[in-house]
Design an enzyme around this catalytic site. Structure first.
Site, short mmCIF file in Angstrom:
data_model
loop_
_atom_site.label_atom_id
_atom_site.label_comp_id
_atom_site.label_asym_id
_atom_site.label_seq_id
_atom_site.Cartn_x
_atom_site.Cartn_y
_atom_site.Cartn_z
N HIS A 1 -25.84 16.26 14.70
CA HIS A 1 -25.22 15.23 15.28
C HIS A 1 -24.73 14.05 14.39
O HIS A 1 -25.31 13.73 13.28
CB HIS A 1 -25.57 14.91 16.57
CG HIS A 1 -25.55 15.81 17.58
ND1 HIS A 1 -24.91 15.53 18.66
CD2 HIS A 1 -26.52 17.15 17.71
CE1 HIS A 1 -24.84 16.58 19.56
NE2 HIS A 1 -26.20 17.42 18.91
N ASN B 1 -21.66 18.45 14.11
CA ASN B 1 -20.79 17.95 14.82
C ASN B 1 -20.10 16.68 14.37
O ASN B 1 -20.46 15.73 13.81
CB ASN B 1 -21.62 17.05 15.88
CG ASN B 1 -22.26 18.17 17.01
OD1 ASN B 1 -22.24 19.34 16.77
ND2 ASN B 1 -22.91 17.61 18.09
N ASP C 1 -21.11 18.71 25.37
CA ASP C 1 -21.61 17.92 24.22
C ASP C 1 -22.48 16.60 24.86
O ASP C 1 -21.98 16.26 25.82
CB ASP C 1 -20.70 17.27 23.35
CG ASP C 1 -21.12 16.29 22.21
OD1 ASP C 1 -22.11 16.80 21.53
OD2 ASP C 1 -20.54 15.41 21.75
N HIS C 2 -23.78 16.73 24.68
CA HIS C 2 -24.62 15.49 25.16
C HIS C 2 -24.71 15.64 26.79
O HIS C 2 -24.49 14.70 27.28
CB HIS C 2 -24.30 14.22 24.70
CG HIS C 2 -24.43 13.90 23.36
ND1 HIS C 2 -25.80 13.85 22.71
CD2 HIS C 2 -23.61 14.05 22.39
CE1 HIS C 2 -25.56 13.63 21.47
NE2 HIS C 2 -24.48 13.73 21.10
N SER D 1 -17.27 16.23 25.82
CA SER D 1 -18.62 15.50 26.24
C SER D 1 -18.28 15.08 27.64
O SER D 1 -17.12 15.32 28.24
CB SER D 1 -18.46 13.91 25.61
OG SER D 1 -17.07 13.31 25.72
N ASP E 1 -16.66 13.95 15.17
CA ASP E 1 -15.92 13.48 16.11
C ASP E 1 -15.10 12.10 15.58
O ASP E 1 -13.94 12.02 15.45
CB ASP E 1 -16.47 12.92 17.48
CG ASP E 1 -15.51 12.54 18.58
OD1 ASP E 1 -14.38 12.38 18.33
OD2 ASP E 1 -15.88 12.08 19.57
N SER E 2 -15.89 11.09 15.04
CA SER E 2 -15.33 10.11 14.42
C SER E 2 -14.17 10.03 13.59
O SER E 2 -13.38 9.41 13.42
CB SER E 2 -16.39 9.09 14.20
OG SER E 2 -17.45 8.78 15.16
N GLU F 1 -32.23 18.86 22.21
CA GLU F 1 -32.53 17.78 21.14
C GLU F 1 -33.89 17.03 21.27
O GLU F 1 -34.30 16.75 22.18
CB GLU F 1 -31.39 16.57 21.56
CG GLU F 1 -31.60 15.58 20.42
CD GLU F 1 -30.36 14.62 20.19
OE1 GLU F 1 -29.19 15.10 20.57
OE2 GLU F 1 -30.37 13.49 19.67
N ASP G 1 -29.14 16.93 26.78
CA ASP G 1 -29.60 15.82 25.76
C ASP G 1 -30.58 15.10 26.42
O ASP G 1 -30.37 14.02 27.30
CB ASP G 1 -28.66 15.00 25.26
CG ASP G 1 -29.22 14.03 24.54
OD1 ASP G 1 -30.31 13.58 24.30
OD2 ASP G 1 -28.13 13.17 24.04
P1 13P Z 1 -19.90 11.52 14.70
O1 13P Z 1 -19.74 10.06 15.44
O2 13P Z 1 -20.58 11.22 13.61
O3 13P Z 1 -18.67 12.00 14.66
O4 13P Z 1 -20.85 12.51 15.62
C1 13P Z 1 -20.32 13.16 16.51
C2 13P Z 1 -21.31 13.89 17.24
O5 13P Z 1 -22.59 13.96 17.18
C3 13P Z 1 -20.88 14.43 18.76
O6 13P Z 1 -22.07 15.07 19.41
O1 G3H Z 2 -21.43 12.14 20.41
C1 G3H Z 2 -20.44 11.74 21.04
C2 G3H Z 2 -18.98 12.19 20.61
O2 G3H Z 2 -18.52 11.40 19.57
C3 G3H Z 2 -18.53 11.84 21.85
O3 G3H Z 2 -17.90 10.72 22.13
O4 G3H Z 2 -18.82 10.39 24.33
O5 G3H Z 2 -16.90 8.80 23.51
O6 G3H Z 2 -16.60 11.31 24.15
P1 G3H Z 2 -17.49 10.45 23.63
ZN ZN Z 3 -23.68 13.89 19.04
#
Ligand code: 13P
Ligand code: G3H
Ligand code: ZN
Length: 311
Positions: free
Chosen positions: A213, A256, A82-83, A50, A258-259, A134, A104
Site C-alpha cells: 500500500h 496500490n 480497499d481498506h 474505498s 491512488d495519490s 494486513e 483492514d
Molecule cells: P497512495 O496514497 O500512496 O497512493 O496509496 C494508495 C493506497 O494504498 C490505497 O490503498
Molecule cells: O488508501 C487509501 C486510498 O488512497 C483511498 O483513499 O479513502 O480517501 O478514498 P480514500
Molecule cells: Zn492503502
C-alpha cells in the site's frame, strides 16, 4: 471477459517477477482513464473502491461503471474493496458483486486482527471472493483514519505464517515503510524501505502474494504544476520508482496507487482553468483530467509494474 478474482493474476505476477496495479476509482473519468491505459498496454487490472468512494459515488454506480469498462475493453478486471473497515462492509461488497475484498484489521491487536479477518475470509470464500489481510500499520491518511507519523509499525515477519494459516487470506499487505497520501518521507531525507522485512516475509511464505500500500511516487513535476497554477502543496516526497520495481520483482504482486492519480488529475484541471478562465463546461476540464490519468497509469504499468502485455 467477465470480472475476475486476483488469483490467476497473482500467480502469473509472482512467477513473472512483475506486479499488478491496483488503482482507486471514484468517478467515471477515473475509471475510463485507468481502463483505457490498461487496454492500450494490454495489462491485467485491479480497480479498487474505498469505503469513502462507496459513500461518495454509491456502490451501484461504481459497479456499473466497472462493468461498462469490462464491456468496453474486454480486459480481465478484478474489483476490490480497499481498506474494508469491518465485516459488514466486506459482506456488502461480496453481496454486491466485488470479486475481492480487503479487511483492514491492522489497527487491532494480533489476536483480534486474526478473528475479524477469518470471519471475512469464511464469508467471502463461500461466495467465491478472495480476501486481502494486513499485518503492520502504515502511516498517513486514508479515509477518516489518520495514523500519525511515528505511530505506524513495521510488519513482524515472525507473525506472518500464523496469520495466513489461521485466517486463510489469499494475499497479505505488509508495512515496510511506505505510507498513505502525498507526504511519505521528510523533505531532504533519503526515502528508505525495509527490504529486509520483505525478504524475510518472502522466505516465511514462499509463493504467497504480498501487497504494498501507499506506493505513490509523488512526481515532483505534478506538485510543481499544482503550485504553479495556484495550488499550495507543501514539499512532498513519495516512494522512488526504482524501489517499486525492485519490490515487484520480489514477492509483491499488488501495488496500490491512488495519490499519483489525484495529483495528475488535479494538476491538469488547475492548469486548464488558468489557461481557459472562460470555460465552464465540465467536459472541457474533466476530459483533460481523464487524459492525465490515462498517461499516469500507462507510465506505471510499463515503467514501474512491468505488467504491460500480461492480460
Ligand atoms: P497512495 O496514497 O500512496 O497512493 O496509496 C494508495 C493506497 O494504498 C490505497 O490503498
Ligand atoms: O488508501 C487509501 C486510498 O488512497 C483511498 O483513499 O479513502 O480517501 O478514498 P480514500
Ligand atoms: Zn492503502
Amino acid at each position: 471477459m467477465a470480472l475476475v478474482t486476483s488469483t490467476e493474476m497473482f500467480k502469473k505476477a509472482y512467477e513473472g517477477g512483475y506486479a499488478i496495479g491496483a488503482f482507486n476509482v471514484n468517478n467515471m473519468e477515473i475509471v475510463q482513464g485507468i481502463t483505457e491505459a490498461a487496454k492500450l498496454e494490454n495489462a491485467p487490472l485491479i480497480l479498487q473502491v474505498s469505503a469513502g468512494a462507496r459513500k461518495y459515488a454509491k456502490h451501484v454506480y461504481l459497479m456499473k461503471l466497472i462493468e461498462a469498462a469490462i464491456a468496453d475493453t474486454d480486459l480481465p478486471i478484478c474489483v476490490h474493496l480497499d481498506h474494508g473497515p469491518d465485516f459488514e462492509t466486506c459482506k456488502s461488497c461480496v453481496d454486491g458483486g466485488f470479486t475481492s475484498v480487503m479487511i483492514d484489521g491492522s489497527h487491532y491487536d494480533f489476536k483480534k486482527n486474526i478473528e475479524v479477518t477469518k470471519q471475512v475470509v469464511d464469508y467471502a470464500h463461500d461466495h467465491g471472493v478472495v480476501v486481502e489481510g494486513e499485518l503492520g500499520k502504515l502511516e498517513g491518511v486514508e479515509d477518516e483514519v489518520k495514523v500519525a507519523a511515528g505511530e505506524g509499525s513495521y510488519t513482524d515477519p515472525d507473525q506472518v505464517q500464523e496469520f495466513v494459516e489461521k485466517t486463510g487470506v489469499d494475499s497479505l499487505a505488509i508495512a515496510i515503510g511506505t505510507s498513505h497520501g502525498a507526504y511519505k518521507f521528510k523533505p531532504g531525507t533519503k526515502p528508505q524501505l525495509r527490504f529486509d522485512i520483505l525478504e524475510e516475509v518472502e522466505r516465511r511464505l514462499p509463493g504467497f502474494p504480498i501487497v504494498l500500500h501507499g506506493a505513490s511516487s509523488v512526481p515532483q513535476d505534478f506538485v510543481k504544476l499544482i503550485n504553479q497554477y495556484g495550488g499550495k502543496m507543501p514539499d512532498a516526497i513519495g516512494v522512488p520508482e526504482d524501489m517499486l520495481r525492485q519490490a515487484a520483482k520480489m514477492a509483491v504482486c499488488k501495488i496500490n496507487i491512488d495519490s499519483d492519480l489525484r495529483l495528475a488529475m488535479t494538476a491538469s484541471i488547475r492548469q486548464h482553468f488558468v489557461e481557459h478562465p472562460d470555460h465552464f463546461d465540465p467536459r472541457q476540464y474533466l476530459g483533460p483530467g481523464r487524459d492525465a490519468i490515462r498517461a499516469m497509469v500507462r507510465h506505471k504499468l510499463v515503467d514501474v509494474l512491468g505488467c504491460n502485455g500480461k492480460a
